[in-house]
Design an enzyme around this catalytic site. Structure first.
Site, PDB file in Angstrom:
ATOM      1  N   PRO A 202       0.793  -1.238   0.000  1.00  7.81           N
ATOM      2  CA  PRO A 202       0.000   0.000   0.000  1.00  7.81           C
ATOM      3  C   PRO A 202       0.826   1.289   0.000  1.00  7.81           C
ATOM      4  O   PRO A 202       0.502   2.216  -0.743  1.00  7.81           O
ATOM      5  CB  PRO A 202      -0.870  -0.119   1.260  1.00  7.81           C
ATOM      6  CG  PRO A 202      -0.421  -1.352   1.989  1.00  7.81           C
ATOM      7  CD  PRO A 202       0.339  -2.186   1.027  1.00  7.81           C
TER       8      PRO A 202
ATOM      9  N   PHE B  16      -3.999   8.616   5.850  1.00  7.81           N
ATOM     10  CA  PHE B  16      -3.125   8.465   4.682  1.00  7.81           C
ATOM     11  C   PHE B  16      -3.156   7.040   4.168  1.00  7.81           C
ATOM     12  O   PHE B  16      -3.595   6.129   4.852  1.00  7.81           O
ATOM     13  CB  PHE B  16      -1.690   8.897   5.031  1.00  7.81           C
ATOM     14  CG  PHE B  16      -1.575  10.397   5.063  1.00  7.81           C
ATOM     15  CD1 PHE B  16      -1.299  11.110   3.911  1.00  7.81           C
ATOM     16  CD2 PHE B  16      -1.818  11.087   6.228  1.00  7.81           C
ATOM     17  CE1 PHE B  16      -1.240  12.483   3.926  1.00  7.81           C
ATOM     18  CE2 PHE B  16      -1.761  12.466   6.258  1.00  7.81           C
ATOM     19  CZ  PHE B  16      -1.469  13.169   5.107  1.00  7.81           C
ATOM     20  N   CYS B  17      -2.642   6.899   2.951  1.00 10.75           N
ATOM     21  CA  CYS B  17      -2.632   5.623   2.266  1.00 10.75           C
ATOM     22  C   CYS B  17      -2.279   4.493   3.227  1.00 10.75           C
ATOM     23  O   CYS B  17      -1.280   4.599   3.922  1.00 10.75           O
ATOM     24  CB  CYS B  17      -1.609   5.646   1.135  1.00 10.75           C
ATOM     25  SG  CYS B  17      -1.403   4.062   0.347  1.00 10.75           S
ATOM     26  N   PRO B  18      -2.979   3.383   3.342  1.00  8.19           N
ATOM     27  CA  PRO B  18      -4.106   3.048   2.470  1.00  8.19           C
ATOM     28  C   PRO B  18      -5.461   3.439   3.054  1.00  8.19           C
ATOM     29  O   PRO B  18      -6.478   2.938   2.558  1.00  8.19           O
ATOM     30  CB  PRO B  18      -3.996   1.533   2.400  1.00  8.19           C
ATOM     31  CG  PRO B  18      -3.525   1.140   3.765  1.00  8.19           C
ATOM     32  CD  PRO B  18      -2.635   2.261   4.236  1.00  8.19           C
ATOM     33  N   ASP B  43      -5.512  12.882   1.653  1.00  9.85           N
ATOM     34  CA  ASP B  43      -4.352  12.189   1.090  1.00  9.85           C
ATOM     35  C   ASP B  43      -4.284  12.453  -0.419  1.00  9.85           C
ATOM     36  O   ASP B  43      -5.207  12.087  -1.156  1.00  9.85           O
ATOM     37  CB  ASP B  43      -4.493  10.692   1.367  1.00  9.85           C
ATOM     38  CG  ASP B  43      -3.358   9.871   0.779  1.00  9.85           C
ATOM     39  OD1 ASP B  43      -2.382  10.482   0.294  1.00  9.85           O
ATOM     40  OD2 ASP B  43      -3.440   8.639   0.806  1.00  9.85           O
TER      41      ASP B  43
END
Ligand SMILES: Cc1cc2nc3c(=O)[nH]c(=O)nc-3n(C[C@H](O)[C@H](O)[C@H](O)COP(=O)(O)OP(=O)(O)OC[C@H]3O[C@@H](n4cnc5c(N)ncnc54)[C@H](O)[C@@H]3O)c2cc1C
Lengths: 423, 81
Positions: A202, B16-18, B43
């Protein structure tokens, strides 16, 4: 500290719960001896597993017993271990009820009940897939299946997020590649990696390392694959998006949820995780209650390192509260997840709430650091390695900005639907 | 669109990711065909990630609007097993 006895109840005797209990017992040794403080650790099991060992059991043939110790050998003097699962946590009565019918009142509560990997949440997954997230015995089944695997397609799939140890599915693919390379049959085995994420890992910077290595090793990646179901009879796995793949052996990371006691007590979000302040680790809106590790809604890796660093903050904050002192600490979101990438090399996925992972190269040093963790884990639980960790991890906590009340808004429950973050 | 179709707003700001894409997938899992999901995200990667997902999966990207300090990404569920 006042003369009245202060009772700390910790629910969950895994990584975070055991370590928090030991920290409190060591910092409050005199108070416990003098009857001013009690520390009760409520657990389900007498045996304590080192969960990262599951990868070695599944892909390197380690025996499960190697990664298990008796909980009673891990706790310090001053901790009362109660092997009697909690069945209800009652914030308003400030008590924990146990299966045998005991009621444990608390002044300070630490919830450390972890996350449960649950294959039953996806149709066909329990029957059709093996996994290394539900314990040593199930991990051993992976190893046994590999022994008789002569050739065909092995699918490694992430069947739900968030899950424990984000790098573990990538590690599984790397370790499979290594296993068949060593055996000399890699040419007969196709390894396919199915992930719901946009890339093999990810975090983009980490994916920059993983993606070319997967390519070089011939590990096929399918992104945006949200597992819908598995048909064990047809040996097929389906995505919500409408894709399907055949497999000869399916190894899948099951969906996770919070512990039953959280769900049954009505104190979790829709996935059974406890809304928690990402800094102080207080349960949102509850006096004297803290939550750590995999049990929280905080969107950081579900990992032992996180549970460990949060334990330090919670032990500090409980003692500060007991002393009615200011000076609470906040956790800065530090994560540090090792990823074994095969051939005695590794990387670390390191970040904080404010700094994402950076570019890096795989190294042998990182691989051996990861391997050494299995040896030092048991000592770390006792609290004897804090100085070393402080140097290794750097700054992981900072003074809290004083708040009158526990913070009302938890940050970003990963499972936000039905929770605070759904507008 | 029939009247039973739902509109769901998922607030992933600050995550934030993911985080954002994971939040979107959770909503997608429980959605019906025709439902609309609005994802609010700070994000910067969320726009590209959601766009790539709609392109690959055949779901519809209704639009991306830059609000103050965050993006409002709207998706209609048009493809689901
Ligand atoms: C394959 C794999 C690889 C991993 N690799 C790494 C790694 O390399 N690095 C890393 O940092 N982390 C790793 N982890 C993750 C790590 O093991 C967990 O994140 C960590 O154990 C979390 O600690 P915890 O205290 O929150 O939960 P746990 O350690 O899971 O403990 C939760 C405890 O609560 C107990 N409990 C639940 N319900 C009740 C109840 N009702 N009453 C009483 N007790 C209850 C459970 O029995 C359990 O003992 C890995 C995990 C897996 C599965």
């Amino acid at each position: 500290m006042t003369d009245e006895m202060k009772r700390v109840v910790i629910v969950g005797s895994g990584d975070g719960g055991t370590f928090t209990a030991n920290l409190l017992a060591s910092k409050l040794r005199k108070e416990i001896k003098g009857g001013l403080v009690s520390v009760q650790l409520v657990g389900e099991h007498l045996l304590h597993p080192f969960q990262p060992g599951n990868l070695d059991i599944a892909f390197k043939g380690a025996v499960p017993d190697k990664y298990v110790r008796a909980e009673t050998d891990l706790i310090r003097k001053g901790v009362e271990f109660i092997k009697d699962p909690a069945v209800k946590i009652d914030f308003s009565a400030r008590s924990v009820a146990t299966k045998s019918g005991r009621t444990l009142p608390y002044d300070y509560l630490v919830i450390a009940t972890g996350a449960v990997a649950d294959p039953s949440k996806i149709q066909g997954l329990a029957e059709g897939a093996l996994n290394f997230h539900t314990g040593g015995a199930d991990s051993r089944r992976v190893w046994e299946a590999l022994q008789s695997f002569e050739g065909g397609t092995i699918v490694v799939a992430i069947a739900g997020t968030p899950h424990k140890c984000p790098p573990s599915p990538n590690e599984a693919a790397f370790m499979l590649d290594e296993f068949f390379q060593k055996r000399g049959t890699r040419g007969k085995v196709k390894i396919r990696f199915l992930t719901p994420y946009p890339r093999p890992y990810p975090a983009e910077k980490v994916s920059h390392v993983v993606e070319p290595m997967f390519q070089k090793k011939g590990i096929d990646v399918v992104t945006f694959f949200n597992v819908d179901s598995v048909d064990p009879a047809k040996h097929k796995i389906y995505s919500l998006e409408g894709e399907a793949f055949d497999y000869d052996l399916l190894i899948a990371v099951p969906p996770h949820h919070g512990a039953d006691v959280i769900v049954n007590s009505g104190i979790g979000d829709q996935d059974g995780y406890v809304p928690t302040d990402k800094g102080t680790m207080r349960v949102v809106g509850q006096e004297g209650a803290y939550c750590i590790g995999d049990a929280t809604t905080i969107p950081v890796s579900k990992s032992g390192v996180v549970a460990h660093l949060q334990s330090v903050v919670v032990a500090h904050n409980i003692i500060a509260e007991m002393n009615r002192a200011k000076g609470l600490l906040e956790y800065n979101g530090r994560i540090n997840c090792p990823m074994e990438v095969g051939n005695h090399k590794g990387i670390f996925v390191s970040a904080t709430y404010t700094s994402p992972p950076v570019d890096q190269s795989p190294s042998t040093v990182k691989y051996y650091m990861k391997r050494s963790f299995a040896m030092i884990y048991w000592r770390a639980l006792g609290g004897g390695l804090e100085r070393v960790f402080d140097v290794f991890f750097g700054q992981t906590r900072f003074p809290a900005t004083e708040k009158e009340e526990p913070e009302k808004t938890a940050v970003a429950p990963v499972a936000s639907q039905g929770g605070k973050r759904e507008a | 669109m029939s009247t039973t179709e739902q509109r769901k707003v998922i607030d992933s700001r600050g995550s934030f990711c993911p985080g954002p894409i994971t939040d979107l997938f959770k909503a997608y899992r429980s959605a019906q065909l025709g439902d609309v999901i609005e994802l609010l995200a700070t994000d910067p990667a969320a726009k590209a990630d959601v766009t790539a997902w709609t392109q690959k999966s055949g779901n519809e990207l209704v639009g991306i609007v830059d609000e103050q300090g965050y993006a409002r990404i709207t998706v209609r569920v048009t493809k689901k097993r």
